[in-house]
Each structure stands twice: as C-alpha cells, then as structure tokens.
Design an enzyme around this catalytic site. Structure first.
Site, PDB file in Angstrom:
ATOM      1  N   HIS A 134       0.916  -1.270   0.001  1.00 56.55           N
ATOM      2  CA  HIS A 134      -0.076   0.171  -0.014  1.00 56.55           C
ATOM      3  C   HIS A 134       0.878   1.346  -0.138  1.00 56.55           C
ATOM      4  O   HIS A 134       0.485   2.295  -0.233  1.00 56.55           O
ATOM      5  CB  HIS A 134      -0.766   0.005   1.221  1.00 56.55           C
ATOM      6  CG  HIS A 134      -1.997  -1.001   1.170  1.00 56.55           C
ATOM      7  ND1 HIS A 134      -2.961  -1.251   0.101  1.00 56.55           N
ATOM      8  CD2 HIS A 134      -2.443  -2.117   2.050  1.00 56.55           C
ATOM      9  CE1 HIS A 134      -3.567  -2.209   0.300  1.00 56.55           C
ATOM     10  NE2 HIS A 134      -3.106  -2.913   1.460  1.00 56.55           N
ATOM     11  N   GLU A 161      -5.756 -11.250   8.152  1.00 57.93           N
ATOM     12  CA  GLU A 161      -6.663  -9.927   8.061  1.00 57.93           C
ATOM     13  C   GLU A 161      -7.762 -10.315   7.123  1.00 57.93           C
ATOM     14  O   GLU A 161      -8.400  -9.278   6.822  1.00 57.93           O
ATOM     15  CB  GLU A 161      -5.656  -8.872   7.439  1.00 57.93           C
ATOM     16  CG  GLU A 161      -4.940  -9.422   6.202  1.00 57.93           C
ATOM     17  CD  GLU A 161      -3.933  -8.363   5.581  1.00 57.93           C
ATOM     18  OE1 GLU A 161      -4.176  -7.047   5.824  1.00 57.93           O
ATOM     19  OE2 GLU A 161      -3.151  -8.352   4.726  1.00 57.93           O
ATOM     20  N   THR A 195      -7.705  -3.358   9.758  1.00 59.30           N
ATOM     21  CA  THR A 195      -8.772  -2.862   8.696  1.00 59.30           C
ATOM     22  C   THR A 195      -9.346  -3.856   7.709  1.00 59.30           C
ATOM     23  O   THR A 195     -10.465  -3.873   7.572  1.00 59.30           O
ATOM     24  CB  THR A 195      -8.085  -1.525   8.124  1.00 59.30           C
ATOM     25  OG1 THR A 195      -6.876  -1.962   7.147  1.00 59.30           O
ATOM     26  CG2 THR A 195      -7.466  -0.449   8.936  1.00 59.30           C
ATOM     27  N   ASP A 196      -8.271  -4.565   7.309  1.00 54.89           N
ATOM     28  CA  ASP A 196      -9.089  -5.637   6.466  1.00 54.89           C
ATOM     29  C   ASP A 196      -9.633  -6.523   7.056  1.00 54.89           C
ATOM     30  O   ASP A 196     -10.740  -7.091   6.532  1.00 54.89           O
ATOM     31  CB  ASP A 196      -7.827  -6.263   5.553  1.00 54.89           C
ATOM     32  CG  ASP A 196      -7.230  -5.434   4.266  1.00 54.89           C
ATOM     33  OD1 ASP A 196      -8.176  -4.948   3.669  1.00 54.89           O
ATOM     34  OD2 ASP A 196      -6.362  -5.113   4.029  1.00 54.89           O
ATOM     35  N   ARG A 212       6.941  -5.476   3.035  1.00 46.26           N
ATOM     36  CA  ARG A 212       5.653  -6.223   2.876  1.00 46.26           C
ATOM     37  C   ARG A 212       5.504  -6.330   1.326  1.00 46.26           C
ATOM     38  O   ARG A 212       5.522  -5.344   0.607  1.00 46.26           O
ATOM     39  CB  ARG A 212       4.426  -5.438   3.156  1.00 46.26           C
ATOM     40  CG  ARG A 212       3.133  -6.108   3.080  1.00 46.26           C
ATOM     41  CD  ARG A 212       1.747  -5.729   3.844  1.00 46.26           C
ATOM     42  NE  ARG A 212       1.508  -4.424   3.548  1.00 46.26           N
ATOM     43  CZ  ARG A 212       0.609  -3.708   4.107  1.00 46.26           C
ATOM     44  NH1 ARG A 212      -0.275  -4.306   5.119  1.00 46.26           N
ATOM     45  NH2 ARG A 212       0.404  -2.670   4.122  1.00 46.26           N
TER      46      ARG A 212
END
Lengths: 250, 250, 250, 250, 250, 250
Positions: free
Chosen positions: C45, C148, C173-174, C70
């Site tokens: 992201h 997630e 969040t996910d 990541r």
C-alpha cells in the site's frame, strides 16, 4: 536475422555472455565495450527492475552486443514487457516441466504460436527494412529456459520438446542446492558433471542449444570443450569488486 | 575525531582511496567493502550529480570508509550541499591561486572561519554524542585542493598558506595538459617528477598533507615511498571494465 | 543470530515497529533514528516498489534497526527479490489458508525447506564472519503472515502449523472489512477483541509470535498487555502530516 | 460522483481518451491540457511502471481529466496498487472468460464485492467531503475489461454478466492477431466489423458501456457513430513523432 | 493576481509557510493538505535539486498552496530554471548587499527590469486566461531576500531599496552564526530581538514585507505579533521525526 | 571528423535540428528517428538536468544524429560535464560580449586553447580508431554562442572574432524581449529582420556559421533562403501537444 546471438547460434558459433546486475545505463554501455557477445539484465537476482532494464537496453543499443534479460518469474506480464522493451532474448529461471516451458513460450511468442500481446513500444522502433517487427519477432527472439533444479533435469526431454525453446541454460548454484549440495559455481562433483553430460546429449538430440553459467574463463573454456555452445561468465559488480580488492590491497 | 581519514592524516598513517564514477548506491556499497580507506564521489568527471552523491553517501554510511566528493567547480552552493549531505571531505579541482584556495575554505567552513550556511540536513543526522555537528564540523571536515595546473604549482606556497587547506592532491593528467604534455597518469617525465618532489617539500614545510591520483598499485607504492601520504587508485568503472575485458577475451 | 528482530522474538522481548510508505532513502534513514526496533517498507500500500525498497534498505543499513518489507502479493518473484535485497523479514498480506502459508514459506526459504533461488545480491554482501549467507539465511530471515480476513482466522491453526511461519500479524482494517465492519484501526468491537484473544491463544499454543498494527501508542500498550509480542505504530507519512497539521493550525 | 469519466458514462456522454506511454510527469501534465476526457497510463506496453504511473497521476491531478491505468496482467497486487495510487479506473488486458472478469472485479473492489485490501495511500488523500474514500470507492472506480481475443468475443455474454464490469474496451490489433490477421488498428475487414457490431449489441443488452482504441480521429468518429460510447486515440509518443517527422522533412 | 501568496501579502494577510526537504512528490502533496499557505522546496539545505523540485511542484499543483523554492546560491541559471518550473516565488539565501539584491532581481525578472531568459516551460503551461505568462510574470512572481548575516543587517536599507524585492526573510541560525552566536532558532538574545525590530521598522518604511523562520507555533505567533507578516515553521522531515519519536518511545 | 553536424557545417550543408525538453531517454530515442540532423538537450529552459541529459545522450547514441546540449549558464563546471557526457556540441545562451565568448571557448576546449579539465568519462568511451578523444576533442566539438540580446548584436564582431566559436545561433524571443518587443518566434518586424541580415553578413565575413530557432517549417525554409545554414524547429513536447490537440478536438 537481426538478432546477433540467434545468428551465432544458428551458425553453431560459440558465444560468451555476462550479466548486468548494476541498475545503471553507464555500466551497461561500459560493459558493452569489453568484448562479450551478449549481456543479460538480471531482473531476478540483480538490482534491476523494468525501468533499469529499459535504461540498460537503451545504452546497449549503440553496440553490437545482444541484449537479454532474465525475468524474476515465469509470468506473462513481465515477459511481454521485456520483449516490448527490445530484448533479443528472454531467460526464464527455474523451468521444471513441460507446462512451465510451454507457458514461457506462449508468453514470449505472438499468435498463432503464443499469446503475447501486441505493442512493441521500444522494440518496434528499431525494425529497419521491409518487414515489420511483429512479422519477424517470433523468429528473431530467443527463448532460453534455465535448467537449475533436479525436477528440470528429470523432465529435460519434455522441456526440450516444447517448440520455441531455443536454448537451455544451466544454473549450477541452484541445481546443486536442489540436490542437497552447496550453491557454488564451477562444480567438480561427478554426479553434477554427469548431469551436464546428460543435458548436453539430450539437448543435442533435440536440436536445442545449451549454455551454462560459470565463474572463471578457465571453466568456461572447459564447458565449451565439453559441448556447451555458450557460457556466461561473471557479472559487472563481480568484475568491479574483484579488481578493486586487488588494488586496495596494494 | 570522527572523520576516519582526517584521523589517519593526523596520525601520519598512509591511506589509499578510490573513485566512484558510477551513479549507483549499489556500486558504492560494493566498493566500500573492497578495502579502500576512502571513496570519492566524482561530480566533476564522473556520471554523478548531487542526488546520486547523496545515494552513494547513504550506501557508504554502514561501512568504515571515509566519504568524499569532488565538486565540479569552486562554487559555494555545491560545496555547502556536499557537506550538508554528510561528506567527510571536499575535493576541489583546479586550485590555482591563494584567492581560489581561500574561497574554497570559506565555502567549506562555518563562521567565523568561513561563510558556510547552516543546515546540515544529512550530516546533522549522524552526530552522536554530546557535541553538535555545527560545533565540530570545522575541525572534522577535510578540505583538499587539487594542484593540477602550472599556475597551481607556481602559486603553491600561497595556496599552502591558506588556513584550512588540509591536503593538496595532485591531478597528473591535467597537470601535464597545462604544461603541453599528454593527459596521462603514472608519469615518468623528469620535469613532472621534479614538480612532485617540489610539491612534497613545500607541503611538508607548510604542515599540509599531500596526495596524488595514480593508475596502478605499483605506482601508488612508489608515490607513497616518495613522500605522498595518500593516493587514489583507479575508479569503479575502470576496475569493472578491466576485469571484464580479461574474461571476455577467454 | 544477526537478525535483530528475530533475536528479540527468540528472547520474548517486546518490539515496536513502524512503516515506510514514502519512497525515499532520506526519510528511511531519518525514521531509523527515531527509536523503532524495525521498519517495514510497504510495497503493498505504500508508494514503494523494488527499487525504492533497495534504496530504503541501503539507508537503513547503518542503523541498528531491523529491515522488513511487505510484498504486494504472495508471489515467489518479489519475495525472492526482497530477501536478495537484504530484508531481515518478509511480511505477506492476506494469508488465508495453509496452502498460502506454505507457498509463502517455500518462496522465502532455500532448499531443502523451500525453493528460493540462489543469488543474494545485496544480502550476501553483508554476511560477516565464517558462515556464508546461504548457510544461515533460512534460520535468520523472518517470515510473517498477515491474518486479516475471516478466512485467515478460520484457518488459523492450519496456518500456524506450517513450519517456517515465525509470526502472525493482525491487520485490523482488512479484518474488519472482511467481516462487514468499517476499515478502522484500534478497534473496540467485542467480536474483534475476541478474535484477537483467540489468535493469541492459538499462536501461543503453536509457539508462533503474534503482532498487530495499531494507530496509537496507547492502543499499542494495550495490545502488548493483551499478549501480542510486537506492534507496528503508524507510518512515516502519517507522522509527518499529523505534526504538520498541528503547526499549520497555529 | 467524483469520477469525471464514470459521470460521463452514467450520463451517456461520449468521451475521447488517449494513452500515456512516456514515463514522465511532464508529458502527462502537458497531455492533460490538450483536451482529452481521460488519459491512460500504459503499464502493459508503455515504458511505464508503478512509480512512473504515480508520477503521472500526481501531475494529472491538477487537471479535470480522468486518470486511468492499464495493468500488465490480471494480478491483484498491481490492480490494488494502481487504485491505491489514485486511479479513476483500471483497464485490464486480455479478458477472455467469466473467471478472468470475476478475478478482475474482485481485485478492484473492496469487500463485500471483492477482496481489495485496505490502504488507499494516495487515493485516500483526495477524498474531500463527508464520505471517506473506502465508503465510496466501489461505486466510484471504473473497471474496464479489454476484449481483444477470439476467446473474449466468444465469451462476451459471460463476461458482461459479471457484476462490476463498467465497460468493455476493444483492442483491435490483438483481436486481429488472435484471428490470424495482422495487428493493425482502424480495421476494415467485414468479419471484424461484424464482431464490433456484435459486441455493441451484447454490451447494450447488458447495460455495459463499450469503447474502442483507434488510430485516427476520423475512425474515432465512425466508431462513435457505430455505437461505441468512447474511444481512445493514439498516444503521447505517437503524436510527438508524427508531428516531428513533418517538421524534419521541411 | 494568480499568486496566492503575493495576493495575501498585497492584502496584508498573515501567512504561515513550511519547508520541503524530502525529495518526494508524495510528501509534497501530503504536506500540501496540512494547512500551510505556502511550501518552500529547499535546494540549498534540503535533499532537493532541480528535478526533485519539479516533481514537488507538479504534486503541489492540484492544491491551493503557494509554491516557492530556495536556490542554493544567487546564480541566474538556477533562478531562471526555478521560475520556468512554475515557482510562485524565489527565496535567495545570504543577501548581504545592494549588488546581490539587484543581481537577484535581475535574474528573476524579464526585460526591461531584468535579464531573465524567455522559456517558461512548465510555468507557461499554467497561465489560463487572456494574458500570457510572460506578460504577467514580473508582477506575479515573488522575490524574497534572506537576511541572515551581519552584513545583510548592516546594508538593509540598500537592499530594501532595490525595486523588485517583495519581502525580506530572516534566517535566525545563520544570522546568529555570523555574529558569533550558536546557530539556533527561536532566539531570545536581546541584541537579536533588537535586530528583528530594526528590520521590521526599516522594511515597513520601505514598503517591503518581512518574514522569519521559526521552530515552533508559539514563537511564530510571537513573531507575527511583533510585526512579521509571515513565518515559516519547521519542515517535512522534522515533523515526521518529532512525531515518530513520540510513538517509538511508547 | 566524427561529429556529424560539424562535418555538415564544414561542407556548407544545411541542417535542421530540434529540441529535447522532456527528461526521457525514450522520447530522445523516438525523436532521433524522425529525421532531424541534430537534437539539443535543453538544460536551460527544458525539464532537463545533467542526469537526464546523460540518459538522452545514451539513447541517442545508436542513431546518426548529432547530440548537443544547451547549458543553463556560461559556467565551466556544467560545460565540462556536458562535453564529458559525450556532447557533439555546446550551446551557450545569452552571449553578449567578447569576454563571455572567450570564457565559453576556454571552458569548452582543452589546453592549450582552453582550460577544460581532463576526464571524458562517457565521451572517451566512444573514440574508435587510432586517435584518442583528448587528441581530437578540440577539433571535433562544436561551440555555439546564442545571440539573443541587443548587447550581443552590438558586440557581434568582437564575439565572432573569438577563436573557437563555430556558430552563432539566434534566439528570437529573447532578442525581441531585450529590445522591448514581445517574446515571439518567426518574427516579421523589419528592425528584427535587419538584425538577422546584419548577423548573417558579419558571421559570413568572419567565417562563422549562423543558425536560428524557428517555430514552423515554412519560416525555417525562409531563414535558410536568407542565409542561415541551419535552423532548429520546435521541440518534442510542442510536437506532442500540437498533434494531440488536433486529435482531442475530433
């Protein structure tokens, strides 16, 4: 044929290549003038990605050296982008089966042989003469499958039978690794040398060229004598550090 | 003293440096592990500019090697930026007079000695301990004046008398050029060797270190024996191409 | 063990990490001096790709902070490139099944455990001491699976059972998104907190470390108290804008 | 609705787009002021990658033009990164089946429709007003499936039936290639024109917009008259070279 | 008037600016949304050069914030390039005399006032409306002279009298340095505060705006109360590290 | 003679050049194939700096087009770097006096004519044949002085008398600006045309080539007929936007 390396292969002329791991057009054009027949931008293990490969290819263009690239994985997206960028050849790591070899060829060739998408943005700039790039690309571009696992050796005949594989290319460190041996180059283990002999025999039978990566010119000569048509020796950053260490130790 | 090269100079220890012409942090960190005492980013003749110098300095930071840079000209703007980027030392080409040497020192030193502007954006990140960067920078940073013209040789005493010049550094190709000789390294002309002896004598008298650029370790040893405290040998791209040519000729 | 974060995990020492979303070696080295135990380059992201990750890793190298990244997806190509670039650890998003966890470990480990290809171009530069990088890499590198999604929670025991998963890492969040909840951090919903407790219990039983991403130091402390061994707090750009807004509102 | 192109489509207003193949924010912002309704960064065949796309999007942001990108392959990683970077729409090449169309939509949409991971690092910066980016993204972003193979034509109804496909987009060169025809634009073959008519009829029946790539304004007008709602004409580098050749021939 | 900061100055509205030291369009656009009236790309002490400034300006363009840049030195080449790139204003460091102020204005203004060369490559892209960029640039662009040496204070009336100087801008660290004081911000020494008062009085008499750089909002408010029309507070990287240290210490 | 443009000039062959304002090797190599005799990287008004110039030169190298660059100012540092990067010629803006012309030539020529420092890092890579780069560079490189101010016109004879000025080059927009006229190209004012005639007459008398920048092929032909030996027409980005606007208006 405009691909200088494919022409050499067609004429059974030996060739010596090397690797570009440094993401720099300046080192690429400098290496281009050292005498190799081809240079390989390494997007798998080098500090290279698509944009640095394009810069290297642009710098190589003025020189009579073949431009190749190794993709990080057997994926159609990056294979297409590499050829669109003007590669004379694609090297794909870790080919272990007929299916993987077929996927590689399909990604690298236009219809009807493959499914490469049209759009040779740099490659198409450089097609002089009456034939368009798209009309000749399937014949011109080299597709090279790395044999560097026990699985690849076991399936070598199936891999060699896939139409469009121009050359196999032995990766000695990964091959050793996959067999429980340390990841070294210029190997002396009898079982490894036997594999090399086997690969040479089977590729010759299939009419496919064979190459191998080596660390030293001496071992390169030995491999050429053994039957490999081409070798790659060392890499830009390895040449630099080896020579620099000698000077620094003065 | 945190500047590893200035510490060597203070202790009269010999040093061997080399040049970074390739605009790549990867080659910089690779060269950092070959054994040199210092590496010089060449913004004058190398394929380097401010941003590539910063990248090289970032990559050098993990290694116990001095970081220097040659500026393209004797201009306060780039001299300040180079020091703010964390250089241990500045090399300025073509110093030919006391006024030029004084301008160099003023640009490189904070008040009261000079007029360097405050804002050590990277350099200040790396000042550990109780003293701030600004309090020690004037003592820590090396200022090196290249003597590479007949004018510089003629004015050597005036140049050496400028407070803050830590070392002179002979550029043999430009020195030869300015005297009507070809621009070569590792020179044998008696009149050139006489100049070297003269520069060594005058710099020793002034308490200023002397260095020289050479092409080969053998000539480096000869220059160290002659009295130079340090040499620079070759450059990244030169090491790479020299070693690659040997392999390609296999 | 040279991996500072794996060493902390082995000693059951808590750790606090943060994220690098800005594609800049300068912000990376600046963050490296703010006190975190590890920094994660976010190629999923963040505004990061392979080359910006390399630049960040080069800048982090001078500092005693763990370097992680990541990857954008569970693909062997980019996982290998990330480790070759010198990552201490890989974080893979969206691990939902044993097969996905196994694929991740295989891509990240050399034979015999996995199929990672040999060629640690930067990583290998930095192996000091008698053991080579390849001999120790499988033990040194951290493999971290993000949990997630509801699927990941449902399959947590199968995922934890995959040899080579060093830590799970909760993405709140996910996780919320996959359960029909808004994508927020520092959650208070009882069903989410129950999932956290469940994940902690199951990972403890499996001998696998657990971490979680949070927005605030206060929630981080709460999660450490709850049993997570490590947290990540915020990100470079978030710190910058939060503090800048306060000043701009003066 | 904040997406200017989706708004046009909703109002059945025709649109003219073009392509950005040059990896330069400067050419992007220059093209943004030439009058097109949208510009497409081509990561498949253009000299573009993720970072150059971000730079182009940043430069486009000041202008009332829709920002789109074509991904090199139907992969969730790059689709997510493209949307996180602030794309108004995703164009995916070579959609040939319902499964491929479904994978595309799932990668492009947040739960519950899809599995896009949360983290709109640039996109989230630009959501003004009371609704957050995540709450509106699934409605705002365009998902465009390229129909450019015989397989895609054969499966058009299945593809059109996938919820979330906003538009099909015809790629004439690849479509011809897949049918054994040369890879040209602005085609006149009756069987191709019949395919266009078929695609228009089926997409209209499905309530899905249809677009097509063309070489010339004249053919664009013809396609709009035929029923396509939008066309893309040419590309930055093509405009440049066409006009330059005219001047150079003076 | 299209320059938002010059308009504020003309209306005697206070303004708060900040600095961009990070060479990143992403941090620039993020800072643009934190509430400052203007942002200054620092090519003198920041990790910025011409190309990174262009990228920052492109990213700032979508936002209603003034774009300024500080040049590394008072040189016509970089002053022209900065304005051509679309700067609303130029900040020049270390203005110490009427001659330096006059050189600055001449470099920044088209004939007849100055000698700026025509070619506003980006700036000219963004002139909407009936007047061309060249016809309005001399009125629109801000020229800001830093007063940050004892010499500059001594010559303040001569500097203020140069037509075209829109604002003076106090640099407290260099000003202190030049007076034998440590290079700190937010100063309390009575002799420094007396200088500030003097500069405010003389600039008011000359009808020239005055600004000052500060470290904290509290000191900024104090300076605005004292009579400065604008302040700059902190910098991107300083905001980031300050907030990150707080979190890391949790 | 290896410089294709100097050879044309020596043979009194007309030439047509154009400008590269886009900092992209891809647009450079694309422009190289449109038919111009030379391409000029514009570091003064283009979005170009040293590194983008190097990239453009690398891309141009494969093509039979002369490589030139305009420096941002008459400074020895950047003039040397441009020639070291492999320029066939240097264009210097705003030459207004004999002293400025002499400074330009001295910066561009090796001793004994000038003071250019030795180190042709890219240029030296490309000297094939028995003569070294340094031995032929003073004869091969073109030095072009822009006449674009009233002062330059007034001093034209002094400027033309400086040994080493190969060509003057008229910049119509700045010339007009300096005379109180608007900064336009392809001018029709009788006093301007009279200046052109005067410059042609004086340069012919001095045996110096004359060129001029124009906007359109028609005006270029007119200028060639008037006596200019070469023109430059337009620029990459101008060609792109002109053609794109036509298509977008379809």
């Amino acid at each position: 044929m405009n691909n200088p390396l494919k022409r050499r292969f067609a004429q059974k002329q030996k060739a010596t290549l090397s690797w570009l791991l440094i993401p720099s057009a300046f080192t690429a054009e400098s290496m281009a003038q050292t005498g190799f027949d081809g240079l390989i931008v390494d997007m798998q293990h080098g500090v290279q990605d698509y944009q640095s490969m394009v810069a290297c290819f642009q710098a190589l263009h003025a020189h009579p050296v073949a431009r190749l690239a190794r993709v990080p994985a057997n994926e159609a997206g990056i294979i297409g982008k590499t050829l669109d960028a003007g590669a004379h050849g694609i090297i794909c790591p870790m080919i272990g089966s007929e299916a993987e070899a077929e996927a590689l060829v399909r990604a690298a060739k236009y219809p009807p042989r493959g499914t490469r998408s049209n759009g040779p943005v740099r490659a198409g700039l450089y097609t002089y003469g009456p034939s368009s790039y798209q009309a000749t690309a399937n014949d011109e571009t080299l597709v090279i499958a790395m044999i560097e696992t026990k699985q690849g050796v076991d399936n070598i005949d199936d891999i060699l039978a896939v139409p469009g594989i121009d050359s196999i290319y032995v990766g000695p460190t990964d091959l050793g690794f996959s067999m429980g041996l340390p990841p070294i180059l210029d190997r002396e283990e009898p079982e490894i040398l036997a594999i090399y002999a086997h690969l040479l025999k089977r590729s010759a039978a299939a009419g496919v060229v064979a190459g191998i990566h080596v660390a030293t010119p001496a071992y390169a000569r030995r491999m050429l004598d053994m039957g490999f048509l081409w070798t790659s020796i060392g890499a830009d950053v390895a040449y630099m550090t080896a020579a620099a260490k000698v000077a620094a130790a003065c």
